[in-house]
Design a protein around this motif. Sequence first.
Motif, PDB file in Angstrom:
ATOM      1  N   ASP A   1       0.809  -1.219   0.000  1.00 54.60           N
ATOM      2  CA  ASP A   1       0.000   0.000   0.000  1.00 54.60           C
ATOM      3  C   ASP A   1       0.846   1.274   0.000  1.00 54.60           C
ATOM      4  O   ASP A   1       0.336   2.371   0.223  1.00 54.60           O
ATOM      5  CB  ASP A   1      -0.962   0.012   1.190  1.00 54.60           C
ATOM      6  N   THR A   2       2.136   1.134  -0.272  1.00 54.37           N
ATOM      7  CA  THR A   2       2.980   2.325  -0.432  1.00 54.37           C
ATOM      8  C   THR A   2       2.705   2.947  -1.797  1.00 54.37           C
ATOM      9  O   THR A   2       2.347   2.258  -2.750  1.00 54.37           O
ATOM     10  CB  THR A   2       4.471   1.935  -0.296  1.00 54.37           C
ATOM     11  N   VAL A   3       2.860   4.273  -1.901  1.00 55.16           N
ATOM     12  CA  VAL A   3       2.632   4.968  -3.170  1.00 55.16           C
ATOM     13  C   VAL A   3       3.470   4.317  -4.269  1.00 55.16           C
ATOM     14  O   VAL A   3       4.578   3.839  -4.031  1.00 55.16           O
ATOM     15  CB  VAL A   3       2.971   6.476  -3.036  1.00 55.16           C
ATOM     16  N   ASP A   4       2.921   4.288  -5.487  1.00 57.58           N
ATOM     17  CA  ASP A   4       3.575   3.608  -6.598  1.00 57.58           C
ATOM     18  C   ASP A   4       4.944   4.206  -6.896  1.00 57.58           C
ATOM     19  O   ASP A   4       5.087   5.425  -7.039  1.00 57.58           O
ATOM     20  CB  ASP A   4       2.689   3.697  -7.846  1.00 57.58           C
ATOM     21  N   LEU A   5       5.938   3.351  -7.002  1.00 57.06           N
ATOM     22  CA  LEU A   5       7.309   3.771  -7.271  1.00 57.06           C
ATOM     23  C   LEU A   5       7.426   4.520  -8.593  1.00 57.06           C
ATOM     24  O   LEU A   5       8.297   5.378  -8.759  1.00 57.06           O
ATOM     25  CB  LEU A   5       8.216   2.537  -7.292  1.00 57.06           C
ATOM     26  N   TYR A   6       6.537   4.213  -9.540  1.00 55.50           N
ATOM     27  CA  TYR A   6       6.624   4.802 -10.881  1.00 55.50           C
ATOM     28  C   TYR A   6       5.676   5.981 -11.071  1.00 55.50           C
ATOM     29  O   TYR A   6       5.466   6.433 -12.193  1.00 55.50           O
ATOM     30  CB  TYR A   6       6.367   3.714 -11.923  1.00 55.50           C
ATOM     31  N   ASN A   7       5.128   6.475  -9.986  1.00 58.54           N
ATOM     32  CA  ASN A   7       4.364   7.716 -10.016  1.00 58.54           C
ATOM     33  C   ASN A   7       5.296   8.832 -10.514  1.00 58.54           C
ATOM     34  O   ASN A   7       6.441   8.928 -10.075  1.00 58.54           O
ATOM     35  CB  ASN A   7       3.883   8.012  -8.586  1.00 58.54           C
ATOM     36  N   PRO A   8       4.844   9.680 -11.454  1.00 59.31           N
ATOM     37  CA  PRO A   8       5.729  10.718 -12.005  1.00 59.31           C
ATOM     38  C   PRO A   8       6.396  11.598 -10.951  1.00 59.31           C
ATOM     39  O   PRO A   8       7.573  11.966 -11.089  1.00 59.31           O
ATOM     40  CB  PRO A   8       4.793  11.539 -12.902  1.00 59.31           C
ATOM     41  N   LYS A   9       5.665  11.936  -9.881  1.00 56.58           N
ATOM     42  CA  LYS A   9       6.241  12.778  -8.841  1.00 56.58           C
ATOM     43  C   LYS A   9       7.327  12.032  -8.061  1.00 56.58           C
ATOM     44  O   LYS A   9       8.330  12.627  -7.648  1.00 56.58           O
ATOM     45  CB  LYS A   9       5.144  13.272  -7.890  1.00 56.58           C
ATOM     46  N   VAL A  10       7.118  10.737  -7.849  1.00 53.36           N
ATOM     47  CA  VAL A  10       8.146   9.934  -7.186  1.00 53.36           C
ATOM     48  C   VAL A  10       9.408   9.895  -8.039  1.00 53.36           C
ATOM     49  O   VAL A  10      10.516  10.118  -7.555  1.00 53.36           O
ATOM     50  CB  VAL A  10       7.643   8.498  -6.917  1.00 53.36           C
ATOM     51  N   LEU A  11       9.228   9.630  -9.329  1.00 53.97           N
ATOM     52  CA  LEU A  11      10.368   9.529 -10.236  1.00 53.97           C
ATOM     53  C   LEU A  11      11.191  10.810 -10.248  1.00 53.97           C
ATOM     54  O   LEU A  11      12.423  10.773 -10.195  1.00 53.97           O
ATOM     55  CB  LEU A  11       9.882   9.196 -11.644  1.00 53.97           C
ATOM     56  N   ARG A  12      10.507  11.955 -10.312  1.00 53.71           N
ATOM     57  CA  ARG A  12      11.236  13.230 -10.307  1.00 53.71           C
ATOM     58  C   ARG A  12      11.968  13.428  -8.989  1.00 53.71           C
ATOM     59  O   ARG A  12      13.111  13.909  -8.965  1.00 53.71           O
ATOM     60  CB  ARG A  12      10.269  14.401 -10.562  1.00 53.71           C
ATOM     61  N   SER A  13      11.333  13.053  -7.894  1.00 49.97           N
ATOM     62  CA  SER A  13      11.936  13.262  -6.576  1.00 49.97           C
ATOM     63  C   SER A  13      13.151  12.371  -6.342  1.00 49.97           C
ATOM     64  O   SER A  13      14.047  12.740  -5.578  1.00 49.97           O
ATOM     65  CB  SER A  13      10.898  13.002  -5.476  1.00 49.97           C
ATOM     66  N   THR A  14      13.193  11.213  -6.985  1.00 45.45           N
ATOM     67  CA  THR A  14      14.356  10.325  -6.800  1.00 45.45           C
ATOM     68  C   THR A  14      15.586  10.849  -7.507  1.00 45.45           C
ATOM     69  O   THR A  14      16.706  10.419  -7.207  1.00 45.45           O
ATOM     70  CB  THR A  14      14.087   8.903  -7.325  1.00 45.45           C
ATOM     71  N   GLN A  15      15.404  11.767  -8.470  1.00 45.26           N
ATOM     72  CA  GLN A  15      16.533  12.313  -9.244  1.00 45.26           C
ATOM     73  C   GLN A  15      17.369  11.209  -9.895  1.00 45.26           C
ATOM     74  O   GLN A  15      18.596  11.306  -9.996  1.00 45.26           O
ATOM     75  CB  GLN A  15      17.416  13.186  -8.359  1.00 45.26           C
ATOM     76  N   GLY A  16      16.682  10.134 -10.308  1.00 45.03           N
ATOM     77  CA  GLY A  16      17.373   9.056 -11.006  1.00 45.03           C
ATOM     78  C   GLY A  16      17.925   7.967 -10.111  1.00 45.03           C
ATOM     79  O   GLY A  16      18.416   6.943 -10.597  1.00 45.03           O
ATOM     80  N   MET A  17      17.838   8.141  -8.784  1.00 48.49           N
ATOM     81  CA  MET A  17      18.398   7.142  -7.880  1.00 48.49           C
ATOM     82  C   MET A  17      17.583   5.850  -7.865  1.00 48.49           C
ATOM     83  O   MET A  17      18.062   4.826  -7.389  1.00 48.49           O
ATOM     84  CB  MET A  17      18.505   7.711  -6.459  1.00 48.49           C
ATOM     85  N   ILE A  18      16.367   5.889  -8.394  1.00 47.03           N
ATOM     86  CA  ILE A  18      15.570   4.666  -8.540  1.00 47.03           C
ATOM     87  C   ILE A  18      16.331   3.623  -9.346  1.00 47.03           C
ATOM     88  O   ILE A  18      16.138   2.421  -9.183  1.00 47.03           O
ATOM     89  CB  ILE A  18      14.219   4.987  -9.228  1.00 47.03           C
ATOM     90  N   PHE A  19      17.217   4.068 -10.211  1.00 46.36           N
ATOM     91  CA  PHE A  19      17.947   3.166 -11.094  1.00 46.36           C
ATOM     92  C   PHE A  19      19.225   2.611 -10.460  1.00 46.36           C
ATOM     93  O   PHE A  19      19.947   1.859 -11.097  1.00 46.36           O
ATOM     94  CB  PHE A  19      18.312   3.883 -12.398  1.00 46.36           C
ATOM     95  N   HIS A  20      19.500   2.986  -9.217  1.00 49.57           N
ATOM     96  CA  HIS A  20      20.779   2.622  -8.605  1.00 49.57           C
ATOM     97  C   HIS A  20      20.645   1.788  -7.333  1.00 49.57           C
ATOM     98  O   HIS A  20      21.590   1.704  -6.552  1.00 49.57           O
ATOM     99  CB  HIS A  20      21.576   3.893  -8.295  1.00 49.57           C
ATOM    100  N   THR A  21      19.500   1.167  -7.130  1.00 51.09           N
ATOM    101  CA  THR A  21      19.342   0.304  -5.961  1.00 51.09           C
ATOM    102  C   THR A  21      18.288  -0.750  -6.251  1.00 51.09           C
ATOM    103  O   THR A  21      17.504  -0.622  -7.194  1.00 51.09           O
ATOM    104  CB  THR A  21      18.940   1.140  -4.714  1.00 51.09           C
ATOM    105  N   ASN A  22      18.288  -1.802  -5.455  1.00 47.28           N
ATOM    106  CA  ASN A  22      17.305  -2.873  -5.601  1.00 47.28           C
ATOM    107  C   ASN A  22      16.044  -2.500  -4.829  1.00 47.28           C
ATOM    108  O   ASN A  22      16.099  -2.244  -3.619  1.00 47.28           O
ATOM    109  CB  ASN A  22      17.885  -4.182  -5.051  1.00 47.28           C
ATOM    110  N   ILE A  23      14.905  -2.436  -5.511  1.00 48.60           N
ATOM    111  CA  ILE A  23      13.640  -2.063  -4.880  1.00 48.60           C
ATOM    112  C   ILE A  23      12.607  -3.130  -5.191  1.00 48.60           C
ATOM    113  O   ILE A  23      12.392  -3.480  -6.361  1.00 48.60           O
ATOM    114  CB  ILE A  23      13.139  -0.693  -5.375  1.00 48.60           C
ATOM    115  N   ILE A  24      11.969  -3.665  -4.153  1.00 47.12           N
ATOM    116  CA  ILE A  24      10.946  -4.680  -4.349  1.00 47.12           C
ATOM    117  C   ILE A  24       9.669  -4.270  -3.623  1.00 47.12           C
ATOM    118  O   ILE A  24       9.683  -3.406  -2.741  1.00 47.12           O
ATOM    119  CB  ILE A  24      11.416  -6.067  -3.867  1.00 47.12           C
ATOM    120  N   GLU A  25       8.565  -4.882  -4.017  1.00 46.59           N
ATOM    121  CA  GLU A  25       7.279  -4.616  -3.373  1.00 46.59           C
ATOM    122  C   GLU A  25       6.684  -5.932  -2.905  1.00 46.59           C
ATOM    123  O   GLU A  25       6.498  -6.849  -3.693  1.00 46.59           O
ATOM    124  CB  GLU A  25       6.314  -3.946  -4.358  1.00 46.59           C
ATOM    125  N   CYS A  26       6.405  -6.046  -1.615  1.00 46.30           N
ATOM    126  CA  CYS A  26       5.789  -7.266  -1.092  1.00 46.30           C
ATOM    127  C   CYS A  26       5.309  -7.047   0.340  1.00 46.30           C
ATOM    128  O   CYS A  26       5.500  -5.976   0.930  1.00 46.30           O
ATOM    129  CB  CYS A  26       6.740  -8.449  -1.162  1.00 46.30           C
TER     130      CYS A  26
END
Length: 243
Positions: free
Chosen positions: A131-156
């Motif tokens: 129930d966490t906000v979607d990782l691929y939400n446009p606002k989330v993506l902008r806020s990560t400043q690209g760091m989404i691509f530099h770590t392992n992220i899973i949902e469960c």
Amino acid sequence: MIITSLDNDNVKKWKKLCKKKYRDEFGIYLVEGEHLVEEAYKSGVLDKVIVLDGESYSYDNIIYVSYEVMKALSSLDTPNRIMGVCKKKESSELLGKRYLLLDGVQDPGNLGTIVRSAVAFNIDTIVLSNDTVDLYNPKVLRSTQGMIFHTNIIECDLVDVISKLHDKNITVYGTDVNNGIDARELSSLDKTSFALVMGNEGNGVRKEVKELCDKNLYINMNENVESLNVGVATSILLYELGR
């Protein structure tokens, strides 16, 4: 060829990506701006590049569009000159020894900030509750400043994850201002391998998850301040755990 019509099949598909259900259905999402497109390219998830007519970039699979189309696809008031169509990189592996578990974080800006801090302070895996906000939400993506691509992220489910972490002898830290340990007092051994659980902005960590934590931490601060924003609090604790 330049796409100028909003009725183009690709444009109609990309417009749907503003909604999570279509991002999940198609397995793709959009990123906006040169920095995010470049980070997506370097991480190998960039599928197509949408470029404003008249601009020049050296990527493969470039599709040129008119300003009207770019504006229709953008989540910003003023669209960027470039967007990327990216493939979702699904993972279910608990990699490494240092974990961050997020229980119901809802604000996109908070999640983006937390992802950036997690990368900065060497977290190996971030686990998002269902129930966490979607990782691929446009606002989330902008806020990560690209760091989404530099770590392992899973949902469960966090209860299942904590059980697996306990099987690996990983200490799970929650937070509790009344019955916690000052984060500054942790030993080097305490910081070698761990999982930190952070909760929802308004309700904190759910009871069933909190009960599974081995120890609780708190941030020593001015008594006039009741609490901190979850993004700020997570960043401080990750800094302390990384020292």
